[in-house]
Design an enzyme around this catalytic site. Structure first.
Site, short mmCIF file in Angstrom:
data_model
loop_
_atom_site.label_atom_id
_atom_site.label_comp_id
_atom_site.label_asym_id
_atom_site.label_seq_id
_atom_site.Cartn_x
_atom_site.Cartn_y
_atom_site.Cartn_z
N HIS A 46 44.63 -26.34 49.37
CA HIS A 46 43.96 -27.56 48.91
C HIS A 46 44.16 -28.74 49.86
O HIS A 46 45.27 -29.05 50.27
CB HIS A 46 44.48 -27.98 47.53
CG HIS A 46 43.74 -29.19 46.99
ND1 HIS A 46 42.52 -29.09 46.36
CD2 HIS A 46 44.04 -30.50 47.05
CE1 HIS A 46 42.11 -30.30 46.04
NE2 HIS A 46 43.01 -31.19 46.44
N ASN A 87 30.72 -34.13 53.20
CA ASN A 87 30.71 -35.43 52.54
C ASN A 87 32.14 -35.85 52.25
O ASN A 87 32.93 -35.05 51.75
CB ASN A 87 29.91 -35.35 51.24
CG ASN A 87 28.46 -35.04 51.49
OD1 ASN A 87 27.85 -35.57 52.41
ND2 ASN A 87 27.89 -34.14 50.69
N HIS A 98 37.74 -31.26 47.14
CA HIS A 98 38.42 -30.20 47.91
C HIS A 98 37.57 -30.08 49.17
O HIS A 98 36.36 -29.83 49.08
CB HIS A 98 38.43 -28.90 47.10
CG HIS A 98 39.13 -27.74 47.77
ND1 HIS A 98 40.17 -27.05 47.17
CD2 HIS A 98 38.92 -27.15 48.96
CE1 HIS A 98 40.57 -26.09 47.98
NE2 HIS A 98 39.81 -26.12 49.08
N HIS A 100 35.23 -29.40 52.01
CA HIS A 100 34.24 -28.33 52.19
C HIS A 100 33.20 -28.76 53.20
O HIS A 100 32.91 -29.95 53.34
CB HIS A 100 33.59 -27.94 50.87
CG HIS A 100 33.00 -29.08 50.09
ND1 HIS A 100 33.78 -29.94 49.33
CD2 HIS A 100 31.73 -29.51 49.96
CE1 HIS A 100 33.00 -30.84 48.76
NE2 HIS A 100 31.75 -30.62 49.13
#
Ligand code: DGP
Length: 114
Positions: A46, A87, A98, A100
């Site tokens: 994470h 983003n 998280h 991405h």
């Protein structure tokens, strides 16, 4: 992170349409695709966003970018073209906290970035 959506996907607790996986990363299709090809790439460990990258090993960062290229090749959009987007934060409308990367392609994308 126990309740993080993408941590739960990475642990296999929530199903996903997996495209690629290794020890550190998972790539899976976006549930709400914005293009003919729309794949998300996440680190399994994470981290909330790009703002946390200073804590990440260089090998993981390189792996994320290499995975994007490998996904594009596997999806058949390496030569037609694709966009890699992450983003970060509210103004960018990051909706899942998280880290991405979106791999988007399979059609001509908008000329505008914003
Ligand atoms: P962003 O807005 O950049 O935080 O993108 C989050 C993306 O995650 C969004 O395009 C939709 C996708 N997404 C949200 N929930 C799920 C899910 O449960 N499964 C999959 N495969 N994608 C999801």
């Amino acid at each position: 992170m126990k309740d993080c959506l993408f941590c739960r996907i990475a642990r296999g607790e929530i199903p996903c349409d997996k495209v690629f996986e290794n020890e550190c990363l998972l790539a899976f299709r976006d549930i709400s695709p914005q293009a003919d090809k729309h794949v998300l790439i996440i680190p399994k460990h994470h981290m909330a966003s790009l703002n946390d990258l200073s804590e990440a090993p260089d090998a993981l960062l390189a792996g994320l970018l290499r995975a994007a290229q490998a996904v594009a090749r596997a999806e058949g959009i390496q030569d037609s073209g694709y966009r890699l987007v992450s983003n970060c934060g509210p103004d960018a409308r990051q909706s899942v906290s998280h880290l991405h990367f979106h791999v988007l392609g399979g059609r001509q994308l908008s000329e505008r970035m914003v």
